[in-house]
Scaffold this active site. Sequence first.
Site, PDB file in Angstrom:
ATOM      1  N   HIS A 124      -2.152   0.903   7.183  1.00  0.00           N
ATOM      2  CA  HIS A 124      -2.445   1.185   5.761  1.00  0.00           C
ATOM      3  C   HIS A 124      -1.969   2.585   5.409  1.00  0.00           C
ATOM      4  CE1 HIS A 124      -4.364   0.209   2.064  1.00  0.00           C
ATOM      5  NE2 HIS A 124      -5.276   1.164   2.122  1.00  0.00           N
TER       6      HIS A 124
ATOM      7  N   ASP B   1      -7.955   5.958  -2.340  1.00  0.00           N
ATOM      8  CA  ASP B   1      -7.133   4.826  -1.923  1.00  0.00           C
ATOM      9  C   ASP B   1      -6.750   4.015  -3.152  1.00  0.00           C
ATOM     10  OD1 ASP B   1      -7.558   2.141   0.540  1.00  0.00           O
ATOM     11  OD2 ASP B   1      -5.828   2.856  -0.609  1.00  0.00           O
TER      12      ASP B   1
ATOM     13  N   CYS C 277       0.818  -1.218   0.000  1.00  0.00           N
ATOM     14  CA  CYS C 277       0.000   0.000   0.000  1.00  0.00           C
ATOM     15  C   CYS C 277       0.849   1.264   0.000  1.00  0.00           C
ATOM     16  CB  CYS C 277      -0.969   0.019   1.168  1.00  0.00           C
ATOM     17  SG  CYS C 277      -0.184  -0.252   2.770  1.00  0.00           S
TER      18      CYS C 277
END
Lengths: 678, 339
Positions: free
Chosen positions: A466, A482, A422
């Site tokens: 994250h 995202d 991520c």
Amino acid sequence: MSTHFQIPRSSLMWMLCALSAIALPHVVRMPFWVTTAFVACIGLRVLIFQGRVSPPGSKTRALLVVMVLAGCMVQYGRNFLSTDTMVAVLMVGIALKLLEMHSRRDVLLIILLGYFASLSEFIYSQTIPVTLYMLFAVLLNTCALMSLHQTQELQRPMRTFRLASLILLQSVPLMLVLFLLFPRISPLWSMPTQSASAISGLSDSMQPGDISNLIQSADVAFKVQFENDIPDNSVLYWRGLTLDLFNGRTWSRRSGRFDPATQNLGENARDMREWYRDIQWLADPVAYNVIMEPTNQYWLFSLKLPQIRKNGLAMNNQYQLESRVPVAQRYSYDVTSWQGHSVGDSLDAEIRRISLLLPENGNARSRQFAEELFVTAGSEREFIDAVLDNYSRQQFFYTLTPRLLGENSVDEFLFESREGFCEHYASSFTFLMRAAGIPARVVTGYQGGERNPYDGTLIVRQFDAHAWAEVWLEGEGWVRVDPTAAVAPQRITLGSELTYQEDASFLREAGFTTLLMRRNLLFNKLRLYIETVDYAWVRFVINYDQGTQFAFFSRLFGSVTPLKVLATAAAFVLVCACVLGWVILRPRGRKQHPPATRCYLKFCMLMESLGFARRSGETPGDFCDRISALNPAWEGTLRHITRLYYELTYSAAPAESEQARLRLSRLKKAVRQFQVLK
Amino acid sequence: MPGSAQLRSAGRLNRFAAKRFMSWVDRRIPPARQVSLHHGIIFILPTLQGAAFLLVLAMMFVAAINYESSLAFALVFLLLSMFLLTILYTFRNLSGLRLSAIAEQPAFAGTAASFVITVERDSQRVYEMVGLRYSHSLEGVADLIGTEAERVTLQVDASHRGWLDPGRLRVETLFPFGLMRAWSLIDLKVRCLVYPRPLACDLDWLLSARAYSGQLNLQTGNDDFTGLREYAPGDSLKHIAWKNLARGQGLFTKQYSSNVDERIWLDWEMFPDMGAEERLSHLCYCVLELDARNIDYGVRLPGEEVFPAKGPVHSGKVLEILALYRQGNPERPDQGAAV
């Protein structure tokens, strides 16, 4: 009076056990030499008791004290007045005092210091196992105190232990009453902070590989209790830090803490900044309580956009929630987050400048790519969609163990390796945004969490860490994007565990038992149940502060007045006292005289009421003679009664025999007749 | 001098307070041969150690407030309620005990009088570290853990002759934690008879130098056997005819003839130019000597006379008279009043 007091052996044994138990939990955080000194003193004490070593003189002791203080100064340096130092000094002080026990008073002092020292563990840790262990240590100390006041030759360790346990157990009800009803007072002065120790978790910088490191830990980051239902996973983006500065590889914050808008942004904020006043709270409020594990950092986690009411919290103009003091202990705070909000139309100039900043050189290909794509796309929205599209169509991989990247990390990621975690996606996305002239920033935090079916809490762990991005769009404000969702949407919908579980490096350092617990259904239930108990323990016992207490009282009494509280407390205390009084003071197993003796004693009492008391040491026969001489009229009855009593008591016939029973009934009849007579 | 006046008045105040307290105690705890301790007569107060304990608790409480630690509060409250429970437990360690005194043996002045106290329990409750003492004795300790009753001997110095009243017995305990002290002051109606301290004198010379009724001859034991007579209580066991008893003929005493009258009178006037106490001490010595030599003796004191006899009962009676002679003798007004 002898000046030299030799402590009894059993008391010394209890005391050394108790002190060892109290000091044991501190071993992990005290310097090695403190532990060694402590053990040495205990060993020395045993030798002194056995007479093999003579106790150190006053000069030696003074020297030892100086050495200890010097050692602490060297060890802790600037942090000399911190809690850790004080605890270390206390422990070594008690140990040194062990070598100097000349009187009963010294022994008592050590025991009292032991009680004080057992308090110190609760400053560091208040989990259930620690609580039970410290209770045991306090019990040992109490045994030591009791042993001091029992006859040396007759005491037995088991008996002392049992009685001390009983007394402490009986103290619990009153303790609960006081715990619930005694008003909590705010701290009188601020306590010295603990020395900073390394705690894993999110840091204030992010470079490729950072977040994937956190995936290996199953430690709890924080637990959330929502007022209503837990929102959908797609909403659960827990904002931690916004990172603005990029040096080609690492994202970081501007140095130092942001100037918080004001110290307390509650409803009664005295000094609200403009940007806060511009916020409009529109729709979808979600209220929740977060209990955070210690991080020794200032930042807190919340959903966007948090509106806080608790003192000691602040929010800055990057909408980051911060605490006034570093979170060194489990920390609980209440937040209401408004998903529907508006932060005004214009972006602060300084923030805009920072949010567009890119390093002078490096990652040229990515910049070019961004510019080309932006020209092709019509609007900012379309540009964003195009970038996300690029991720999903161009065979990007989402993996926990991506290839290492070099100086031009963005270029290498976007065009060569195309595999990342991520942080790679967030980093590259933000870079592309900035290259196209859209203010953007990286946000790190946590996403999702495990739902505990037993109490409806959300457990967020380190492997839920994250990173995502936020972009500023005119008319919409800061919008979350995202990029991971474009590549691996299951990360958001299904959560981290299910997504990662096939990956070998997931929970690599978590340990065998944790993995086992997750796979096995029964163990999993047990694990969740333990989490529930732990959460309830923290929520209702550890966090029982003024606020909780007031809420509890309000629910109990309606309106809270000192009189009501006092009356309730007094009532409870009275009930406790009565019950305990009965339990402790009731006579145990009355010694039973044989029936003949009882009957005769009754007769003696009768005689006493008539003025003829039997003298102590006077036998029944003598008594009979004496009274007969005084009152000849009664002689016959008296002799009859006395004879029966003697026969019953001294004859060979057993008590159950017919003959004995007959005699007993005759005796009783005789006494009754006598009673009637007078 | 103002200092000494204050001291004097402080002393007077103390004595006044002590006297008032003792009279209150006398009313509340009347004397009895056997006393069962109950809540009416047991006092209980925190000790100095108890105060120190509370001080440490206060410090812990402050620490708990400042560190805002919930469990620290819990610990402080736990120890506080333990302190409160100690009141009940220390009280329980005395309540239900029955104390009585066994008949006391007389003692001589200058030695220690022994008082034996029996401590009993009525129930199965365990009593530990119960301390007993008189104001002028060392402490004796009783533990009723496995036993139903125990005897404790307390020794009090007997300095004067006469009745020795040791004062109220202080029954005290600190069990279990030494934080509270429970005690009671009971009067077990015990007195010990203290005989005068024997002062050695030359008995032979005394008796031979004076002429009294009857010849004074100290020949003992080497006379001729003249016959048997019925045993009279008080006869020396050395003179009993055992063989006859073994044959089932009854109890007889062997008689020896002597042509001297062995009765001796001990007289007050044997010690001229001496104070009353000295005389009594010498007389006491004489009594012990004569008793050891198994000779009949009588005693003549101003206002008292005991006909010659011998044996333990007789000597007891004589010594008692010597002990109690004119309590408050005008020659030595401060002595003789047994306290």
